[in-house]
Design a protein around this motif. Structure first.
Motif, PDB file in Angstrom:
ATOM      1  N   HIS A  75       8.278   5.906   3.048  1.00 39.30           N
ATOM      2  CA  HIS A  75       7.213   6.803   2.574  1.00 39.30           C
ATOM      3  C   HIS A  75       7.475   8.194   3.130  1.00 39.30           C
ATOM      4  CE1 HIS A  75       3.256   8.378   1.590  1.00 39.30           C
ATOM      5  NE2 HIS A  75       2.961   7.240   0.962  1.00 39.30           N
ATOM      6  N   THR A  76       7.638   9.161   2.251  1.00 38.39           N
ATOM      7  CA  THR A  76       8.080  10.493   2.679  1.00 38.39           C
ATOM      8  C   THR A  76       6.951  11.502   2.882  1.00 38.39           C
ATOM      9  OG1 THR A  76       8.421  11.118   0.358  1.00 38.39           O
ATOM     10  CG2 THR A  76      10.306  10.194   1.544  1.00 38.39           C
TER      11      THR A  76
ATOM     12  N   GLN B  66       9.052  -3.209  11.329  1.00 38.06           N
ATOM     13  CA  GLN B  66      10.391  -3.638  10.930  1.00 38.06           C
ATOM     14  C   GLN B  66      10.728  -3.244   9.497  1.00 38.06           C
ATOM     15  OE1 GLN B  66      10.467  -7.848  11.597  1.00 38.06           O
ATOM     16  NE2 GLN B  66       9.906  -7.673  13.770  1.00 38.06           N
ATOM     17  N   VAL B  67       9.701  -2.958   8.672  1.00 36.15           N
ATOM     18  CA  VAL B  67       9.952  -2.658   7.257  1.00 36.15           C
ATOM     19  C   VAL B  67       9.593  -1.226   6.880  1.00 36.15           C
ATOM     20  CG1 VAL B  67       9.666  -5.074   6.596  1.00 36.15           C
ATOM     21  CG2 VAL B  67       7.684  -3.541   6.566  1.00 36.15           C
ATOM     22  N   MET B  68       8.882  -0.496   7.735  1.00 34.23           N
ATOM     23  CA  MET B  68       8.441   0.864   7.395  1.00 34.23           C
ATOM     24  C   MET B  68       9.443   1.903   7.878  1.00 34.23           C
ATOM     25  SD  MET B  68       4.332   0.986   8.138  1.00 34.23           S
ATOM     26  CE  MET B  68       4.603   0.927   9.910  1.00 34.23           C
ATOM     27  N   THR B  69       9.609   2.952   7.065  1.00 36.17           N
ATOM     28  CA  THR B  69      10.337   4.154   7.462  1.00 36.17           C
ATOM     29  C   THR B  69       9.477   5.349   7.085  1.00 36.17           C
ATOM     30  OG1 THR B  69      12.484   3.088   7.097  1.00 36.17           O
ATOM     31  CG2 THR B  69      12.445   5.491   7.207  1.00 36.17           C
ATOM     32  N   LEU B  70       9.047   6.119   8.104  1.00 38.35           N
ATOM     33  CA  LEU B  70       8.090   7.220   7.883  1.00 38.35           C
ATOM     34  C   LEU B  70       8.631   8.492   8.526  1.00 38.35           C
ATOM     35  CD1 LEU B  70       4.829   5.240   8.805  1.00 38.35           C
ATOM     36  CD2 LEU B  70       5.879   5.477   6.547  1.00 38.35           C
ATOM     37  N   PRO B  71       9.453   9.247   7.821  1.00 39.82           N
ATOM     38  CA  PRO B  71      10.108  10.428   8.425  1.00 39.82           C
ATOM     39  C   PRO B  71       9.162  11.569   8.767  1.00 39.82           C
ATOM     40  CG  PRO B  71      10.633  10.260   6.081  1.00 39.82           C
ATOM     41  CD  PRO B  71       9.928   8.999   6.441  1.00 39.82           C
ATOM     42  N   LYS B  72       7.991  11.666   8.136  1.00 38.59           N
ATOM     43  CA  LYS B  72       7.075  12.783   8.403  1.00 38.59           C
ATOM     44  C   LYS B  72       5.898  12.394   9.297  1.00 38.59           C
ATOM     45  CE  LYS B  72       7.951  15.752   4.410  1.00 38.59           C
ATOM     46  NZ  LYS B  72       7.330  16.518   3.300  1.00 38.59           N
TER      47      LYS B  72
ATOM     48  N   ILE C 185       0.835  -1.205   0.000  1.00 34.84           N
ATOM     49  CA  ILE C 185       0.000   0.000   0.000  1.00 34.84           C
ATOM     50  C   ILE C 185       0.867   1.250   0.000  1.00 34.84           C
ATOM     51  CG2 ILE C 185      -1.530   1.381   1.454  1.00 34.84           C
ATOM     52  CD1 ILE C 185      -3.046  -0.639  -0.097  1.00 34.84           C
ATOM     53  N   LEU C 186       1.906   1.252   0.802  1.00 35.21           N
ATOM     54  CA  LEU C 186       2.766   2.437   0.912  1.00 35.21           C
ATOM     55  C   LEU C 186       3.500   2.725  -0.387  1.00 35.21           C
ATOM     56  CD1 LEU C 186       4.210   1.871   4.495  1.00 35.21           C
ATOM     57  CD2 LEU C 186       2.394   3.450   3.799  1.00 35.21           C
ATOM     58  N   SER C 187       3.934   1.692  -1.082  1.00 37.72           N
ATOM     59  CA  SER C 187       4.629   1.921  -2.358  1.00 37.72           C
ATOM     60  C   SER C 187       3.658   2.234  -3.483  1.00 37.72           C
ATOM     61  CB  SER C 187       5.470   0.690  -2.718  1.00 37.72           C
ATOM     62  OG  SER C 187       4.653  -0.467  -2.857  1.00 37.72           O
ATOM     63  N   LEU C 188       2.425   1.731  -3.386  1.00 40.70           N
ATOM     64  CA  LEU C 188       1.417   1.984  -4.417  1.00 40.70           C
ATOM     65  C   LEU C 188       0.877   3.410  -4.338  1.00 40.70           C
ATOM     66  CD1 LEU C 188      -0.317   0.568  -6.671  1.00 40.70           C
ATOM     67  CD2 LEU C 188      -1.974   0.049  -4.871  1.00 40.70           C
ATOM     68  N   CYS C 189       0.883   3.990  -3.140  1.00 39.98           N
ATOM     69  CA  CYS C 189       0.291   5.322  -2.927  1.00 39.98           C
ATOM     70  C   CYS C 189       1.334   6.253  -2.306  1.00 39.98           C
ATOM     71  CB  CYS C 189      -0.931   5.229  -2.024  1.00 39.98           C
ATOM     72  SG  CYS C 189      -2.162   4.019  -2.528  1.00 39.98           S
TER      73      CYS C 189
END
Length: 464
Positions: free
Chosen positions: A369-370, A393-399, A342-346
């Motif tokens: 996801h930025t 373990q797989v997500m990185t969400l800086p904002k 979902i994160l890469s699709l959107c």
């Protein structure tokens, strides 16, 4: 001149001032009504009118009972042993009470008539003052009142006993105002389905009649943005034909799939900004729903599909469907790799509410996801007592600024802290439902790290 003055006043007032003006007029009318009735009653009771029989001033009781001659007759008949007209012997008091109490009946009838007269006078006063007041209201104020008559918590349906249709049946002026007010006709619920093949012919004839009413309703919107809720258990083509003249007006659309027949083509709704998809059937519904989402309108930014589940393979089919333009999404996914997909699709999402069923044996590729600022997660984990969905373990969400969690079971504190370190986000708000298992030490740490840390009793409130 009065009508011109009221119209000029209404045109110069704001909506809030118009409401105050209307309430003031109603208050004045009610005050006048009460004052007139009190004056009438007081004049009848307090004024020393002259008795027609005695020539003396009447007391308040005299006014209520009328002339007291009837009462004197009854008293004299009871106190004096007169002769009975039926037996020829002396009359007893019981004879008067039982057989010849016509005087008391006269008094009783007089009281009843006076009561009816007061009620009738009151009714006539109220029925003449309030309608005349409403009939004198300027069109602008009536229009605002009509808008407040619309149901707030339910979809507008084509029903004669509910606004706005009800407003067209009161009088000619109300009908003209309601029909000429486009904002009354910008929302509508339309349903179309056959219970079985035997009723298809009769249901189709009924649909033709209802379609005519729906079309008249939508025409009254006069080009304004439309909010529609459609529910269909059969071929969507009938609804597509009905809505074809209005596709450029629809800004909000809710689709309810009752059967697997479909799909509903939404690519023509170029003004669509908000889409909700619901399903009311079990089994494989992808044949109906997935093609409906294969090509999204260019202006669509929000999709709510909370009760529709997607796996990784289904999501891959939407790669070139316009999902990359979405900014708000509610969805349910099957598998950890579907959640990461979902994160890469959107990539432009700023808000995501995701419900998932995760298996610890599944793997997912890391994703960054930025743009995501708000994330609400609800999950169950199959055959895993740690409660870790594996997404941290797989997500990185800086904002990321807000995280809400609805989960019954252990909380993966260590994975969560590693996620925060890796993302380097300035999380401002963390919300748990009361079923998330955490320790007092973790509570104290979160209260120190984040400006806002909440535990909510209602799990559904986290997902709202």
């Amino acid at each position: 001149m009065d009508r011109l003055r009221e119209t000029t006043i209404a045109r110069d007032l704001t909506v809030g001032e118009c409401q105050t003006y209307f309430l003031l007029e109603i208050s004045i009318s009610i005050s006048n009504f009460i004052r007139v009735n009190m004056q009438t009653f007081n004049s009848n009771v307090d004024s020393p009118s002259i008795s027609a029989t005695t020539g003396e001033p009447q007391t308040p009781l005299d006014v209520i009972f009328g002339d007291d001659s009837g009462l004197e007759t009854v008293t004299s008949n009871i106190d004096s042993p007169s002769v009975s007209a039926t037996t020829g012997g002396p009359r007893k008091p019981s004879d008067v009470a039982i057989g010849e109490d016509w005087g008391l009946e006269i008094v009783s009838n007089s009281v009843s008539c006076r009561q009816l007269q007061l009620v009738e006078d009151k009714g006539n006063t109220s029925h003449t003052s309030l309608p005349s007041l409403i009939s004198r209201l300027p069109t602008e104020i009536l229009s605002e009142i009509f808008l407040y008559c619309l149901p707030e918590d339910e979809d507008l349906v084509y029903a004669s006993k509910q606004a706005p249709m009800l407003l067209t049946k009161i009088c000619r002026r109300w009908r003209e105002i309601a029909v000429g007010l486009p904002r009354l006709w910008c929302s509508l619920k339309v349903d179309f389905w056959y219970e079985d093949w035997k009723t298809r012919v009769s249901s189709h004839a009924d649909w033709q009649m209802r379609a005519f009413g729906y079309d008249s309703w939508l025409k009254r919107s006069r080009g304004r943005p439309l909010s529609l809720r459609l529910e269909c258990g059969n071929d969507w083509s009938e609804l597509q034909r009905l809505l074809q003249p209005y596709v450029q007006q629809v800004s909000s659309l809710s689709l309810g799939f009752i059967s697997r027949d479909g799909p509903f083509r939404i690519e023509d709704f170029q003004a669509l900004k908000d889409l909700t998809v619901r399903k009311y059937m079990s089994g494989d519904y992808s044949r109906a729903i997935n093609p409906s989402l294969s090509k999204l309108p260019v202006n669509l930014r929000t999709i709510n599909m909370r009760n529709v589940w997607f796996n990784r393979q289904q999501l891959d089919s939407f790669a070139d469907s316009g999902w990359d333009r979405l900014t708000h999404l509610e969805i349910s996914v099957d598998g950890r790799h579907a959640g990461a997909r979902i994160l890469s699709l959107c990539p432009n999402l700023s808000s995501l509410k995701m419900t998932g069923s995760f298996n610890p044996g599944q793997t997912a590729e890391p994703v960054k996801h930025t743009n995501l600022q708000s994330l609400v997660l609800s999950w169950t984990v199959i055959r895993n007592f740690t409660g870790d969905p594996g997404l941290f373990q797989v997500m990185t969400l800086p904002k990321l600024r807000m995280l809400g969690v609805s989960h019954r079971g252990p909380w993966p504190h260590e994975s969560f802290m590693e996620f925060l370190t890796r993302s380097k986000c300035s999380l401002e708000r963390l919300v748990f439902d009361s079923q998330v298992w955490t320790t007092e030490e973790e509570h104290a740490e979160y209260a120190t790290l984040f400006p806002s840390f909440e535990i909510i009793e209602d799990p559904d409130a986290v997902l709202m």
